[in-house]
Write an enzyme that holds these catalytic residues in place. Structure first.
Site, PDB file in Angstrom:
ATOM      1  N   SER A 140      45.553  55.921  25.784  1.00 17.39           N
ATOM      2  CA  SER A 140      44.417  56.200  26.666  1.00 17.39           C
ATOM      3  C   SER A 140      44.663  55.693  28.078  1.00 17.39           C
ATOM      4  CB  SER A 140      43.144  55.518  26.128  1.00 17.39           C
ATOM      5  OG  SER A 140      42.050  55.755  27.000  1.00 17.39           O
ATOM      6  N   GLY A 171      48.137  48.485  27.860  1.00 19.37           N
ATOM      7  CA  GLY A 171      49.520  48.934  27.737  1.00 19.37           C
ATOM      8  C   GLY A 171      49.788  50.246  28.451  1.00 19.37           C
ATOM      9  N   CYS A 172      48.804  51.124  28.443  1.00 17.38           N
ATOM     10  CA  CYS A 172      48.979  52.438  29.081  1.00 17.38           C
ATOM     11  C   CYS A 172      49.024  52.302  30.598  1.00 17.38           C
ATOM     12  CB  CYS A 172      47.869  53.385  28.650  1.00 17.38           C
ATOM     13  SG  CYS A 172      47.879  53.648  26.861  1.00 17.38           S
ATOM     14  N   ASN A 173      48.250  51.357  31.136  1.00 16.39           N
ATOM     15  CA  ASN A 173      48.302  51.085  32.571  1.00 16.39           C
ATOM     16  C   ASN A 173      49.694  50.595  32.966  1.00 16.39           C
ATOM     17  OD1 ASN A 173      45.571  51.706  32.649  1.00 16.39           O
ATOM     18  ND2 ASN A 173      44.891  49.591  32.870  1.00 16.39           N
ATOM     19  N   ALA A 178      52.296  53.536  32.628  1.00 13.24           N
ATOM     20  CA  ALA A 178      52.168  54.504  33.720  1.00 13.24           C
ATOM     21  C   ALA A 178      52.753  53.923  35.009  1.00 13.24           C
ATOM     22  CB  ALA A 178      50.706  54.889  33.924  1.00 13.24           C
TER      23      ALA A 178
END
Length: 195
Positions: free
Chosen positions: A66, A71-73, A76
C-alpha cells in the site's frame, strides 16, 4: 492502548505480514502475464501497458502492499533515488498495488517517495497481482496509512519481477526488506545489461 502505540503495532504487523517469501509467485523462466492498467506518473494518470513498456527494454514490475505505509514508502523512495541506475541498465520501473488511482496520483507525485521518477499502477481488484501468483490479503477495518488516512483496499505481497523484452521473467525477488528488494532488482538488471 493509546492510538500511537496501536498504530505502531499495526504498522509492525503489516510489515511482518508482507515480508514473507513469495512462495507461490511466478518463477524465473515463466511468461509474465501481460497487463494494462490505470497508472500515474508525477500525479498525472495514464494507461500503462506492459507490452508497450517491454518494447523499450526490461521492466521491473514491483508489487507492494500500500502507498503511504512504512515499508512501501521506503521502497518507493529507494526506487526513485536509484531510477537513473535502472535507466542506465536499460530498465524501466512500474509499481503495482491495490491502491486507487486517486491515492496513486498523490503518491506518484510525492517528493518524499516516488517523486515523479516512475509510474505506479492501480490493481484495485487484485487481478494483476493474482495473475503473477501473488497472495492478496483483504482489507481490514480500521487500518490507517502513514498520514492517518483509512486504507480501504487489499494488499499484494511485496514481490518484484524482472521481465525481459521477450515477456519472460528473468528473476523473482521476494522475502527481502524494501531496500534489499530494490538493491537486488538493480543488481539483476545490471547483470542482464552486462550479458
Amino acid at each position: 492502548m493509546n492510538t500511537s502505540l496501536k498504530g505502531l503495532l499495526l504498522t509492525g504487523l503489516l510489515a511482518l505480514g508482507t515480508a514473507l517469501p513469495a512462495a507461490a509467485a511466478l518463477k524465473e523462466g515463466a511468461t509474465a502475464p501481460d497487463f494494462s492498467a490505470q497508472a500515474s506518473l508525477g500525479g498525472k494518470p495514464f494507461t500503462f501497458s506492459l507490452k508497450e513498456a517491454l518494447k523499450k527494454g526490461p521492466v521491473v514490475v514491483y508489487f507492494y502492499p500500500s502507498a503511504y505505509t512504512g515499508g512501501c514508502n521506503v521502497q518507493a523512495r529507494t526506487f526513485a533515488v536509484n531510477k537513473d541506475k535502472f535507466a542506465a541498465a536499460g530498465a524501466s520501473i512500474i509499481g503495482v498495488s491495490l491502491d486507487s488511482i486517486e491515492r496513486l496520483n498523490e503518491f506518484s507525485a510525492d517528493p518524499e517517495f516516488c517523486a515523479g521518477k516512475f509510474p505506479t499502477a492501480s490493481d484495485a481488484d487484485g487481478k494483476i497481482a493474482r495473475s503473477f501468483d501473488l497472495t492478496v490479503k483483504e482489507a481490514r477495518a480500521g487500518q490507517k496509512d502513514s498520514r492517518g488516512k483509512d486504507i480501504d483496499h487489499g494488499f499484494a505481497e511485496r514481490t518484484t519481477f524482472i521481465v525481459t523484452p521477450d515477456g519472460k521473467i528473468a528473476a523473482t525477488v521476494g522475502g527481502l526488506n524494501p531496500v534489499e528488494n530494490v538493491n537486488k532488482s538493480l543488481e539483476i538488471v545490471q547483470k542482464l545489461k552486462a550479458g
